[in-house]
Write a protein that holds these residues in place. Structure first.
Motif, PDB file in Angstrom:
ATOM      1  N   GLY A 119       0.801  -1.238   0.000  1.00  0.00           N
ATOM      2  CA  GLY A 119       0.000   0.000   0.000  1.00  0.00           C
ATOM      3  C   GLY A 119       0.823   1.272   0.000  1.00  0.00           C
ATOM      4  O   GLY A 119       0.277   2.373  -0.077  1.00  0.00           O
ATOM      5  N   CYS A 120       2.165   1.152   0.086  1.00  0.00           N
ATOM      6  CA  CYS A 120       3.025   2.344   0.063  1.00  0.00           C
ATOM      7  C   CYS A 120       4.438   1.905  -0.278  1.00  0.00           C
ATOM      8  O   CYS A 120       4.711   0.702  -0.369  1.00  0.00           O
ATOM      9  N   PRO A 121       5.382   2.840  -0.436  1.00  0.00           N
ATOM     10  CA  PRO A 121       6.738   2.438  -0.853  1.00  0.00           C
ATOM     11  C   PRO A 121       7.500   1.607   0.173  1.00  0.00           C
ATOM     12  O   PRO A 121       8.562   1.072  -0.138  1.00  0.00           O
ATOM     13  N   ASN A 122       7.007   1.453   1.401  1.00  0.00           N
ATOM     14  CA  ASN A 122       7.753   0.664   2.389  1.00  0.00           C
ATOM     15  C   ASN A 122       7.845  -0.815   2.038  1.00  0.00           C
ATOM     16  O   ASN A 122       8.662  -1.543   2.605  1.00  0.00           O
ATOM     17  N   ALA A 123       7.012  -1.266   1.123  1.00  0.00           N
ATOM     18  CA  ALA A 123       7.188  -2.598   0.496  1.00  0.00           C
ATOM     19  C   ALA A 123       7.043  -3.784   1.443  1.00  0.00           C
ATOM     20  O   ALA A 123       7.745  -4.776   1.301  1.00  0.00           O
ATOM     21  N   CYS A 124       6.137  -3.702   2.424  1.00  0.00           N
ATOM     22  CA  CYS A 124       5.979  -4.822   3.367  1.00  0.00           C
ATOM     23  C   CYS A 124       5.511  -6.099   2.664  1.00  0.00           C
ATOM     24  O   CYS A 124       5.773  -7.190   3.148  1.00  0.00           O
ATOM     25  N   ALA A 125       4.820  -5.978   1.533  1.00  0.00           N
ATOM     26  CA  ALA A 125       4.410  -7.186   0.793  1.00  0.00           C
ATOM     27  C   ALA A 125       5.521  -7.653  -0.149  1.00  0.00           C
ATOM     28  O   ALA A 125       5.337  -8.615  -0.888  1.00  0.00           O
TER      29      ALA A 125
END
Ligand code: SF4
Length: 374
Positions: A119-125
């Protein structure tokens, strides 16, 4: 090992309790969580498989296609993460429906590919390590906010052959399912023999792939098609960016504090006073904190909320300098500062770092004005 597919990584508490009972019977009470957001029951005797399948089916946990193309990974996204911009789960649910209606013809060919959505640039997926990855963002059209996805392609976690995906283009979220179909069609047309998807994408190259995506970048006006201004799974809501929202992401376990330039100015004042009193080491540290506090303000406006001063300077470089929003003279600022504050403290060095802190303060204010006026 028996993989239990958990749709989009969500399981209700009553099902989870029943699954716990099942593991007592079939895997000695042991269960593992996988990076694909599924469960694995280890050491199940082969002759127990039919009974285990029946037990899973009774609690509605016998979904097929675990760990295949159909099994999409999505982070909590804007539904519950305070940093989320778009609903990763909303898009994943839409694509899961498309798997049996619209994408079904590609399922065999694409069986081993992975779609991952953050859902954002932090790339948790881990969308940057997906064959097809989406990263939530937003675009402004006629003063309205449009949920969007940065499209990534060609990443895999394959041991020595692990590859980072190529970032291609931002498309409105509404078009993301069409982008998946486009990539699969391209793969079908262009692959030579058993050529892997990632290698085909690499061979076609980013310029060609960007061209192929061009048709999906168009955003109709709100009057023409209001659905482009809503996120998947949130069709009745107006899409807007939220700030200061608490959520389930690990980031929410630290206290939420909105950064301000006043914090940076306090550090600058202290750094000047300490320099004046000859405490060069403490002055250098205050200047470093002033740099981080200044840079944090525009980063927070971009929904990036680092936890430590070191991370803040790294994100300053990454999200503001490398994007061209900050002067290129700051390209190596994170390493430069780290290096400087570890040196033997001297008056000259303390003055130099104080000057850097003061310049970063002015630069961050300039960027902040641009961001808030955009
Ligand atoms: S911080 Fe992580 S969990 Fe939250 S939206 Fe971004 S990628 Fe998803």
């Amino acid at each position: 090992m028996v993989h239990v597919r958990i749709l989009v990584g969500d399981i209700e508490s009553d099902k989870a309790r029943k699954l716990a009972d099942i593991t007592e019977t079939f895997s000695g009470g042991i269960i593992h969580v996988t990076i694909q957001q599924n469960f694995v029951l280890p050491w199940v005797p082969e002759n127990a498989l039919p009974a285990l399948y029946a037990a899973l089916r009774d609690v509605d946990l016998a979904y097929t296609a675990a760990d295949t193309f159909e099994d999409i990974t999505a982070c909590p996204g804007a539904d519950t993460c305070r940093l989320g911009i778009t609903s990763a789960k909303g898009l994943a649910n839409k694509l899961t429906v498309d798997m049996s209606n619209g994408l079904s013809e590609f399922k065999d060919m694409a069986k081993n590919l992975k779609i991952k959505i953050s859902g954002c640039p932090n790339a948790c997926a881990q969308h940057v390590a997906a064959n097809i990855g989406f990263q939530g963002g937003s675009i402004t059209r006629d003063g309205r906010t449009v949920p969007s996805e940065m499209v990534f392609v060609g990443g895999s976690l394959l041991g020595d052959d692990t590859r980072l995906a190529m970032p291609l283009k931002k498309v409105p979220t509404r078009n993301a399912p069409k982008v998946v179909k486009k990539f699969l069609k391209l793969y079908q047309q262009e692959k030579q023999g058993d050529e892997h998807f990632d290698l085909v994408m690499k061979r076609l190259g980013a310029p060609r792939l960007k061209e192929e995506l061009e048709e999906f970048t168009h955003i109709p006006s709100y009057e023409e098609d209001p659905s482009f201004y809503q996120d998947w799974g949130h069709e009745e809501e107006k899409f807007e960016l939220q700030q200061g929202v608490k959520g389930e992401c690990a980031g929410a376990t630290v206290e939420e504090k909105i950064p301000t330039f006043k914090d940076a100015e306090k550090h600058l004042e202290r750094a000047r006073a300490l320099l004046h009193h000859g405490d060069f080491k403490a002055s250098m540290l205050e200047s470093f904190h002033a740099c981080s506090a200044s840079g944090h303000v525009p980063l927070y406006t971009k929904l990036v909320d680092p936890f430590t001063p070191e991370q803040t300077m790294w994100e300053f470089e990454n999200m503001l300098v490398r994007t061209g929003e900050a002067d290129q003279k700051w390209l190596d600022i994170a390493a430069r500062l780290k290096d400087n504050i570890n040196k033997e403290p001297t008056e000259e060095l303390a003055e130099e770092i104080l000057q850097i802190a003061s310049d970063i303060h002015s630069e961050s204010q300039r960027i902040q004005i641009n961001l808030t006026q955009a």
